[in-house]
Design a protein around this motif. Structure first.
Motif, short mmCIF file in Angstrom:
data_model
loop_
_atom_site.label_atom_id
_atom_site.label_comp_id
_atom_site.label_asym_id
_atom_site.label_seq_id
_atom_site.Cartn_x
_atom_site.Cartn_y
_atom_site.Cartn_z
N ARG A 3 0.86 -1.18 0.00
CA ARG A 3 0.00 0.00 0.00
C ARG A 3 0.89 1.23 0.00
N ARG A 4 0.46 2.22 -0.73
CA ARG A 4 1.21 3.45 -0.78
C ARG A 4 0.72 4.42 0.25
N ILE A 5 1.66 5.05 0.95
CA ILE A 5 1.31 6.14 1.86
C ILE A 5 1.26 7.42 1.04
N GLY A 6 0.32 8.27 1.30
CA GLY A 6 0.20 9.53 0.58
C GLY A 6 1.49 10.33 0.64
N THR A 7 1.85 10.97 -0.46
CA THR A 7 3.12 11.67 -0.53
C THR A 7 2.99 13.17 -0.25
N ILE A 8 1.89 13.59 0.31
CA ILE A 8 1.76 14.99 0.69
C ILE A 8 2.82 15.32 1.72
N GLY A 9 3.55 16.38 1.52
CA GLY A 9 4.56 16.78 2.50
C GLY A 9 4.18 18.08 3.14
N LEU A 10 4.93 19.15 2.84
CA LEU A 10 4.60 20.44 3.42
C LEU A 10 5.00 21.53 2.46
N MET A 11 4.39 22.65 2.60
CA MET A 11 4.81 23.85 1.91
C MET A 11 5.19 24.84 2.99
N ALA A 12 6.45 25.12 3.08
CA ALA A 12 6.93 25.93 4.22
C ALA A 12 6.82 27.41 3.88
N GLY A 13 5.64 27.92 3.93
CA GLY A 13 5.45 29.34 3.67
C GLY A 13 6.00 30.17 4.81
N VAL A 14 6.56 31.32 4.49
CA VAL A 14 7.11 32.19 5.52
C VAL A 14 5.96 32.81 6.30
N PHE A 15 5.97 32.68 7.61
CA PHE A 15 4.89 33.27 8.38
C PHE A 15 5.22 34.71 8.74
N ALA A 16 4.21 35.44 9.11
CA ALA A 16 4.40 36.85 9.42
C ALA A 16 5.39 37.03 10.56
N VAL A 17 6.31 37.96 10.40
CA VAL A 17 7.30 38.22 11.43
C VAL A 17 6.62 38.93 12.60
N LEU A 18 6.76 38.35 13.77
CA LEU A 18 6.08 38.88 14.94
C LEU A 18 6.95 39.86 15.72
N GLY A 19 8.22 39.91 15.39
CA GLY A 19 9.11 40.85 16.08
C GLY A 19 10.38 41.00 15.27
N MET A 20 10.88 42.20 15.13
CA MET A 20 12.09 42.42 14.36
C MET A 20 13.27 42.56 15.31
N ALA A 21 14.41 42.03 14.88
CA ALA A 21 15.60 42.06 15.71
C ALA A 21 16.65 42.97 15.09
N SER A 22 17.34 43.70 15.92
CA SER A 22 18.45 44.53 15.47
C SER A 22 19.74 43.95 16.01
N GLY A 23 20.85 44.36 15.42
CA GLY A 23 22.13 43.91 15.91
C GLY A 23 22.36 42.43 15.66
N THR A 24 21.87 41.90 14.53
CA THR A 24 22.09 40.49 14.23
C THR A 24 23.56 40.26 13.94
N LYS A 119 -0.77 29.46 6.14
CA LYS A 119 0.01 29.17 7.34
C LYS A 119 0.60 27.76 7.23
N GLU A 120 1.12 27.44 6.03
CA GLU A 120 1.61 26.10 5.76
C GLU A 120 2.77 25.70 6.66
N CYS A 121 3.54 26.66 7.11
CA CYS A 121 4.67 26.36 7.99
C CYS A 121 4.22 25.86 9.35
N GLY A 122 2.99 26.15 9.71
CA GLY A 122 2.53 25.76 11.04
C GLY A 122 3.23 26.57 12.11
N ASN A 123 3.43 25.96 13.26
CA ASN A 123 4.17 26.62 14.33
C ASN A 123 5.66 26.59 14.00
N GLY A 124 6.34 27.70 14.20
CA GLY A 124 7.74 27.72 13.81
C GLY A 124 8.50 28.92 14.29
N VAL A 125 9.75 28.97 13.87
CA VAL A 125 10.70 29.99 14.29
C VAL A 125 11.54 30.41 13.09
N VAL A 126 11.81 31.69 12.95
CA VAL A 126 12.76 32.22 11.97
C VAL A 126 13.91 32.85 12.74
#
Length: 342
Positions: A3-24, A119-126
Motif C-alpha cells: 500500500r502506498r502512503i500519501g506523498t503529501i509533505g509540506l509547503m513551508a510558507g514564511v509566516f508573518a514576522v512577529l518581532g524584528m531584531a536589530s544587531g544580528t 500558514k503552511e509552515c505551522g508553528n515555527g521559528v525564523v
C-alpha cells in the motif's frame, strides 16, 4: 500486498514576522548543524530534500527525486506521531519571528490542506544570522516553542519540539535556509551550485557529486543516505496494515489468539523498479513470504506487509521472525529483521 502512503509533505510558507531584531550577528558564511536532537538512521530520518529543479519535475542535490515539486527545505522526520524530539538552532543568531498557535493535525486531504492555507509552515521559528542569512523551522508541536522575537540564541539552543502543525503529512521539522530572501540548498551552498548540479544531473545523472560548498558541519553522506531509499521501520500487526495507522502508531501487536499474524516494513524514498521482499517465520515454519512486485515509480513513503489468518485455536508459542529486504537491480541494499515472542 503493498500500500502506498500519501506523498503529501509540506509547503513551508514564511509566516508573518512577529518581532524584528536589530544587531544580528555578522556571518560571511553560514555553518549548520542538525536542527533536531536525534540520532540519524535510528530515531530520525531525512524524508525530503530541496527541489533544485524550477520546472515541474523534481531533482535534489544527489540527483535523486527524494522530495516533491517546489519543496524549499530539508525535512527531518521522527518515526510516527507518538514520537518527538527537540528542535534546535542550527546556527547562532537572533530570533526574527515565531508562531505557536496551530494544532497538530496530519494533512491527508485537500480539505485538510485548505484549513492551513497561508500558514503552511505551522508553528515555527525564523532566525536571522547576519549578512542576509536566515533559517526557518516549521511544523513544531503546539505549545512547545520556547523562544521569543528579538532573543539571541546559540547553536543547539532548544526552539521547540517536533510536531505536525501546518501542512504536514508526517511529524518532522522542515528547515529552510535563505540568503537575502533566496532559497539555498544547504547541500550545495549557492544558487549557482544548484543550477550547475541540475545541469549535471540532467546530462549524466551524477552532477559531479561534490559538496565542497555545503553548509553542513555534519558528514554529508550520513545526511544523504536516506535519499537513496531506506527501510525505516519493521514490525508486527494483528491485521492488514494501513498507512495511516502506522503513521499514527495505531498498529496492534499480535497475541496468541489474534485473527491474523502480519509482518510489515515501512520505507522512504524508494525508486521505480525496487522490490521489497518479506518473509515471516514462526515456530512451525514459514507463515508468509513475498518477493514483492517491482514498484512502478518513485515513492516518498511505502508500506509492504505479508501475513496469514489464524486457522487453528491459537498461534503456537515461540519466536516469530520477520525479515524485510530492499532489493535494487537484483542486489539486496538493505535488510532488517524483527522478532516477536510469546
Amino acid at each position: 500486498m503493498m500500500r502506498r502512503i500519501g506523498t503529501i509533505g509540506l509547503m513551508a510558507g514564511v509566516f508573518a514576522v512577529l518581532g524584528m531584531a536589530s544587531g544580528t550577528p555578522a556571518a560571511a558564511d553560514l555553518e549548520l548543524t542538525l536542527p533536531i536532537d536525534c540520532t540519524l538512521g535510528e530515531d530520525c530520518f531525512v524524508q525530503n530534500y530541496v527541489d533544485i529543479d524550477p520546472a515541474d519535475t523534481v531533482m535534489t542535490a544527489s540527483c535523486e527525486r527524494a522530495g516533491y515539486d517546489g519543496h524549499k527545505g530539508t525535512d527531518f522526520r521522527v518515526l510516527n506521531t507518538a514520537k518527538s524530539a527537540d528542535v534546535i538552532a542550527a546556527a547562532p543568531g537572533v530570533v526574527k519571528g515565531v508562531r505557536d498557535e496551530m494544532p497538530d493535525r496530519l494533512v491527508l486531504s485537500e480539505s485538510d490542506r485548505e484549513q492551513v492555507g497561508g500558514k503552511e509552515c505551522g508553528n515555527g521559528v525564523v532566525i536571522a544570522h547576519g549578512d542576509g542569512w536566515e533559517t526557518q523551522y516549521c511544523h513544531l508541536q503546539l505549545g512547545s516553542v520556547t523562544v521569543k522575537a528579538g532573543q539571541r540564541v546559540e547553536r543547539g539552543a532548544r526552539l521547540g519540539r517536533v510536531g505536525y502543525s501546518g501542512f504536514a503529512a508526517f511529524p518532522h521539522v522542515h528547515l529552510s535556509v535563505r540568503k537575502n530572501g533566496e532559497i539555498i540548498d544547504p547541500f550545495l551552498g549557492t544558487p549557482d551550485n544548484a543550477r550547475s548540479r541540475l545541469e549535471g544531473c540532467r546530462s549524466d545523472g551524477s552532477g559531479s557529486l561534490q559538496y565542497q560548498d555545503a553548509l553542513w558541519q555534519a558528514d554529508i553522506n550520513s545526511l544523504l543516505i536516506d535519499a537513496s531509499g531506506k527501510i525505516i521501520e519493521t514490525g508486527f500487526a494483528d491485521s492488514p496494515v494501513k498507512s495511516i495507522d502506522v503513521e499514527r502508531a495505531e498498529v496492534s501487536t499480535p497475541a496468541a489468539g489474534s485473527p491474523a499474524f502480519v509482518f510489515f516494513a515501512r520505507l522512504i524514498n524508494v525508486r521505480k523498479g525496487d522490490r521489497i521482499a518479506l518473509r515471516l517465520v514462526g515456530p512451525e515454519g514459514v507463515l508468509a513470504e513475498t518477493g514483492g512486485k517491482p514498484i512502478d515509480g518513485q515513492k516518498a513513503q511505502w508500506v509492504a506487509f505479508a501475513g496469514r489468518k489464524l486457522k487453528q485455536e491459537s498461534w503456537p508459542a515461540g519466536n516469530y521472525v520477520g525479515t524485510a529486504m530492499l532489493i535494487r537491480d537484483g542486489e539486496i541494499i538493505q535488510q532488517e529483521t524483527a522478532v516477536l515472542s510469546f
